[in-house]
Scaffold this motif. Structure first.
Motif, short mmCIF file in Angstrom:
data_model
loop_
_atom_site.label_atom_id
_atom_site.label_comp_id
_atom_site.label_asym_id
_atom_site.label_seq_id
_atom_site.Cartn_x
_atom_site.Cartn_y
_atom_site.Cartn_z
N ALA A 81 14.26 -13.86 43.78
CA ALA A 81 14.25 -12.71 42.86
C ALA A 81 13.60 -13.07 41.53
N VAL A 82 13.97 -14.22 40.97
CA VAL A 82 13.37 -14.63 39.70
C VAL A 82 11.89 -14.89 39.87
N GLY A 83 11.50 -15.46 41.01
CA GLY A 83 10.09 -15.71 41.26
C GLY A 83 9.27 -14.42 41.32
N VAL A 84 9.81 -13.42 42.02
CA VAL A 84 9.12 -12.13 42.11
C VAL A 84 9.01 -11.49 40.72
N LEU A 85 10.09 -11.54 39.94
CA LEU A 85 10.06 -10.97 38.60
C LEU A 85 9.04 -11.68 37.71
N LEU A 86 8.99 -13.00 37.82
CA LEU A 86 8.02 -13.76 37.05
C LEU A 86 6.60 -13.41 37.46
N GLY A 87 6.39 -13.25 38.77
CA GLY A 87 5.07 -12.86 39.25
C GLY A 87 4.65 -11.50 38.75
N GLU A 88 5.59 -10.57 38.72
CA GLU A 88 5.29 -9.22 38.21
C GLU A 88 4.86 -9.26 36.75
N VAL A 89 5.58 -10.04 35.95
CA VAL A 89 5.23 -10.14 34.53
C VAL A 89 3.85 -10.77 34.36
N ALA A 90 3.56 -11.80 35.18
CA ALA A 90 2.25 -12.45 35.09
C ALA A 90 1.13 -11.49 35.46
N ILE A 91 1.35 -10.68 36.49
CA ILE A 91 0.35 -9.68 36.89
C ILE A 91 0.14 -8.66 35.78
N TRP A 92 1.22 -8.23 35.16
CA TRP A 92 1.15 -7.24 34.08
C TRP A 92 0.39 -7.77 32.87
N LEU A 93 0.62 -9.04 32.53
CA LEU A 93 -0.01 -9.61 31.34
C LEU A 93 -1.41 -10.16 31.61
N LEU A 94 -1.62 -10.78 32.76
CA LEU A 94 -2.86 -11.52 33.00
C LEU A 94 -3.68 -11.00 34.17
N GLY A 95 -3.10 -10.09 34.95
CA GLY A 95 -3.82 -9.55 36.08
C GLY A 95 -3.59 -10.38 37.34
N ALA A 96 -3.68 -9.70 38.50
CA ALA A 96 -3.46 -10.37 39.78
C ALA A 96 -4.67 -11.22 40.15
N ARG A 97 -4.43 -12.27 40.89
CA ARG A 97 -5.47 -13.15 41.44
C ARG A 97 -6.36 -13.77 40.36
N SER A 98 -5.82 -13.98 39.18
CA SER A 98 -6.58 -14.64 38.13
C SER A 98 -6.12 -16.09 37.99
N THR A 99 -7.04 -16.94 37.59
CA THR A 99 -6.71 -18.35 37.41
C THR A 99 -5.63 -18.53 36.35
N ALA A 100 -5.71 -17.75 35.29
CA ALA A 100 -4.72 -17.84 34.22
C ALA A 100 -3.33 -17.48 34.72
N ALA A 101 -3.25 -16.44 35.56
CA ALA A 101 -1.95 -16.02 36.08
C ALA A 101 -1.35 -17.10 36.97
N VAL A 102 -2.19 -17.70 37.83
CA VAL A 102 -1.71 -18.77 38.70
C VAL A 102 -1.20 -19.95 37.88
N PHE A 103 -1.95 -20.34 36.86
CA PHE A 103 -1.57 -21.48 36.01
C PHE A 103 -0.25 -21.21 35.29
N VAL A 104 -0.15 -20.04 34.69
CA VAL A 104 1.06 -19.70 33.92
C VAL A 104 2.27 -19.60 34.84
N VAL A 105 2.09 -18.99 36.01
CA VAL A 105 3.20 -18.83 36.94
C VAL A 105 3.75 -20.19 37.39
N ILE A 106 2.87 -21.10 37.76
CA ILE A 106 3.32 -22.42 38.20
C ILE A 106 4.01 -23.16 37.06
N LEU A 107 3.41 -23.12 35.87
CA LEU A 107 3.97 -23.83 34.72
C LEU A 107 5.34 -23.29 34.35
N VAL A 108 5.44 -21.97 34.22
CA VAL A 108 6.70 -21.37 33.78
C VAL A 108 7.78 -21.49 34.86
N ALA A 109 7.42 -21.25 36.11
CA ALA A 109 8.41 -21.32 37.20
C ALA A 109 8.97 -22.73 37.33
#
Length: 340
Positions: A81-109
């Motif tokens: 659940a926390v992972g999905v919520l974190l992914g949603e926030v990353a998509i909202w802020l940085l867009g889906a399938r972006s390198t920045a979103a992938v980097f931030v998601v891994i780092l924050v998670a």
């Protein structure tokens, strides 16, 4: 032709043996999809494929939490659940399938899970769920709370199934038999300690009678205790302390088995570490006896205790070379154990 026949026989045998898992996976994933997409009618708009996250979450929980304790299973669901919520926030802020979103998601998670001291399986599910969402969602998709909603539905349904299936887990008898064996061994060792401490030959003989339920080296230890308590001098207190510590080591080995059977690898690792420490404490408790000349029964019991310690460490998967060498160094023996 015979090879093909044997393959089918093997496959059928595995299928029969795994019918419970097959039923749980099929029922969990299908029920999750039906409840999320049809029964509760989540606000998916014209894109019913959003309900995909319900069976996906169900499959993850079923794979990671089947047969384990309820608290561990809830942690797995919370990680998703926390992972999905974190992914949603990353998509909202940085867009889906972006390198920045992938980097931030891994780092924050990873940072959140490590800071919270989450078990390994929860860390993996939190990070994987967030990364999966960021990497799979099409770039034109915006924030969709229904993905979290569906993941919770699927995970909850799977959570209920894991606990029903876990009540009849095939590893349950192994856990029960293992606990019984260690409990009997612990009782025998405690009987030996009481006989030695009380200088009681009758109690020592009683321990020999019961030790057939335990291991060979403990039988030898019990028989040596009979010889020791026949001597006129009281047994040294260091042996009593070592036997007390040996009993604690038995409890550690039992706890390792229980954690392994339940699938809690982090708990198992903690008990393995405690078993190693207790084993070294056992050796150190009787080390002073070797600095002075002792009677043959005392020296024999020291040797038997060491053998039982090694047996228990092996049963608990705690027989690392550094632990075994620390035990032998405490007993003034050469450190010869090496990595296998």
């Amino acid at each position: 032709m015979s090879r093909l026949t044997n393959w089918f026989r093997t496959a059928w045998s595995r299928l029969r043996g795994g019918w419970q898992l097959l039923a749980a996976v099929t029922l969990g994933a299908t029920a999750s999809w039906f409840v999320a997409d049809r029964l509760l009618g989540g606000p998916h708009g014209g894109d019913d494929s959003a309900a995909f996250y319900a069976p996906a979450a169900a499959l993850i929980v079923l794979a990671q939490a089947r047969g384990v304790r309820l608290r561990q299973a809830i942690r797995v669901l919370a990680g998703i659940a926390v992972g999905v919520l974190l992914g949603e926030v990353a998509i909202w802020l940085l867009g889906a399938r972006s390198t920045a979103a992938v980097f931030v998601v891994i780092l924050v998670a990873a940072g959140l899970s490590i800071a919270a001291g989450a078990p390994g399986v929860v860390r993996n599910q939190l990070t994987t769920s967030a990364l999966f969402l960021v990497a799979v969602v099409p770039p034109d998709k915006e924030l969709e709370p229904t993905r979290l909603y569906d993941a919770l539905i699927g995970g909850t349904i799977a959570l209920l199934i894991t606990q029903v299936a876990g009540a009849r887990s095939p590893l349950g008898p192994l856990d029960a038999e293992g606990r019984q064996a260690f409990a009997e061994l612990s009782g025998v060792l405690d009987g030996i300690r009481q006989a030695v401490q009380g200088h009681d030959e009758k109690a020592a003989r009683a321990a020999v009678d019961q030790v057939d339920y335990a291991v060979r080296n403990t039988r030898a230890l019990a028989r040596s205790a009979v010889v020791l308590v026949r001597l006129p001098d009281p047994p040294p207190q260091q042996l009593v302390a070592a036997l007390t510590s040996l009993n604690q080591l038995t409890s550690c080995a039992a706890a390792v088995l229980a954690a392994v059977v339940s699938g809690d690898s982090d708990q198992a690792d903690r008990h393995i570490g405690q078993a190693g420490k207790t084993a070294v404490d056992t050796a150190q408790a009787m080390a002073p006896l070797l600095r002075h000349e002792q009677s043959l029964p005392v020296s024999t019991i020291v040797g038997h205790i060491r053998m039982v310690v090694v047996d228990l460490l092996r049963s608990a998967r705690a027989d690392q070379p550094e632990v075994l060498n620390a035990i032998d160094r405490a007993l003034d023996l050469p450190a010869v154990w090496k990595d296998r």
